[in-house]
Design a protein around this motif. Structure first.
Motif, mmCIF file in Angstrom:
data_model
loop_
_atom_site.group_PDB
_atom_site.id
_atom_site.type_symbol
_atom_site.label_atom_id
_atom_site.label_comp_id
_atom_site.label_asym_id
_atom_site.label_seq_id
_atom_site.Cartn_x
_atom_site.Cartn_y
_atom_site.Cartn_z
ATOM 1 N N THR A 1 8.487 3.639 -10.766
ATOM 2 C CA THR A 1 8.419 2.279 -10.244
ATOM 3 C C THR A 1 9.661 1.448 -10.498
ATOM 4 N N TYR B 1 10.287 10.477 1.012
ATOM 5 C CA TYR B 1 9.015 10.589 1.735
ATOM 6 C C TYR B 1 9.281 10.937 3.200
ATOM 7 N N GLU C 1 2.369 12.107 -3.151
ATOM 8 C CA GLU C 1 1.235 11.195 -3.367
ATOM 9 C C GLU C 1 1.704 9.887 -4.005
ATOM 10 N N VAL C 2 2.557 10.000 -5.021
ATOM 11 C CA VAL C 2 3.088 8.800 -5.674
ATOM 12 C C VAL C 2 3.896 7.971 -4.676
ATOM 13 N N GLY D 1 3.668 7.846 -1.440
ATOM 14 C CA GLY D 1 2.781 7.214 -0.454
ATOM 15 C C GLY D 1 2.186 5.926 -0.991
ATOM 16 N N ARG D 2 1.788 5.946 -2.240
ATOM 17 C CA ARG D 2 1.227 4.732 -2.851
ATOM 18 C C ARG D 2 2.296 3.655 -3.015
ATOM 19 N N ASN E 1 2.990 1.992 0.295
ATOM 20 C CA ASN E 1 1.968 0.982 0.628
ATOM 21 C C ASN E 1 2.307 -0.345 -0.026
ATOM 22 N N LEU E 2 2.716 -0.309 -1.293
ATOM 23 C CA LEU E 2 3.110 -1.527 -1.989
ATOM 24 C C LEU E 2 4.366 -2.132 -1.361
#
Length: 140
Positions: A41, A53, A109-110, A112-113, A116-117
């Motif tokens: 992050t 991604y 997966e990380v 993708g999340r 979204n943020l």
């Protein structure tokens, strides 16, 4: 409505014995999940994961995509993300050597999340800019 264990813990709804049974707790200074959260992050980690991604990239293409990152910082970021199992580095035995970076399934997966943020924040920037203006005006 389902609530994650960490949300329950923050709300104080878990008993002490239940909280102790959790394997990882990012709020604990000694928890290894804290470093992974920081790698994923932090500014360069999130942008690197987001760029990958879109697909596999070579180092210089990735550096161009993540505008503003230095070569040294991108290298350090990639090493940390690779160590955490989020990025896969593939060196091709060619002359000159070719190195490609891509997301692992966990990294995907990380990312993708995170995306979204990122999309949420980008979509609310008008609100953020107005809040900044109000804040700055009140301090003048």
């Amino acid at each position: 409505m389902d609530i994650t264990a960490s949300e329950e813990r923050r709300q104080g709804d878990l008993s002490e014995s239940s909280a102790e049974n959790l394997a990882y707790d990012v709020f604990s200074r000694a928890c290894p999940s804290r470093a992974t959260l920081e790698h994923a992050t932090g500014r360069w980690g999130a942008l690197t994961l987001g760029a990958l991604y879109e697909g596999s990239l070579r180092f210089n293409a990735l550096r161009r995509r993540v505008d503003g990152v230095s070569e040294k910082m991108l290298s350090q970021t990639l090493h940390a993300l690779e160590r955490d199992g989020l990025v896969h580095r593939e060196a091709q035995p060619t002359n000159p050597p070719r190195v490609d970076y891509e997301l692992t399934p966990l990294g995907r997966e990380v990312a993708g999340r995170l995306l979204n943020l990122i999309e949420f924040v980008e979509g609310r920037m008008d609100d953020v800019m107005r809040a900044r203006e109000r804040y700055d005006s009140a301090r003048e």
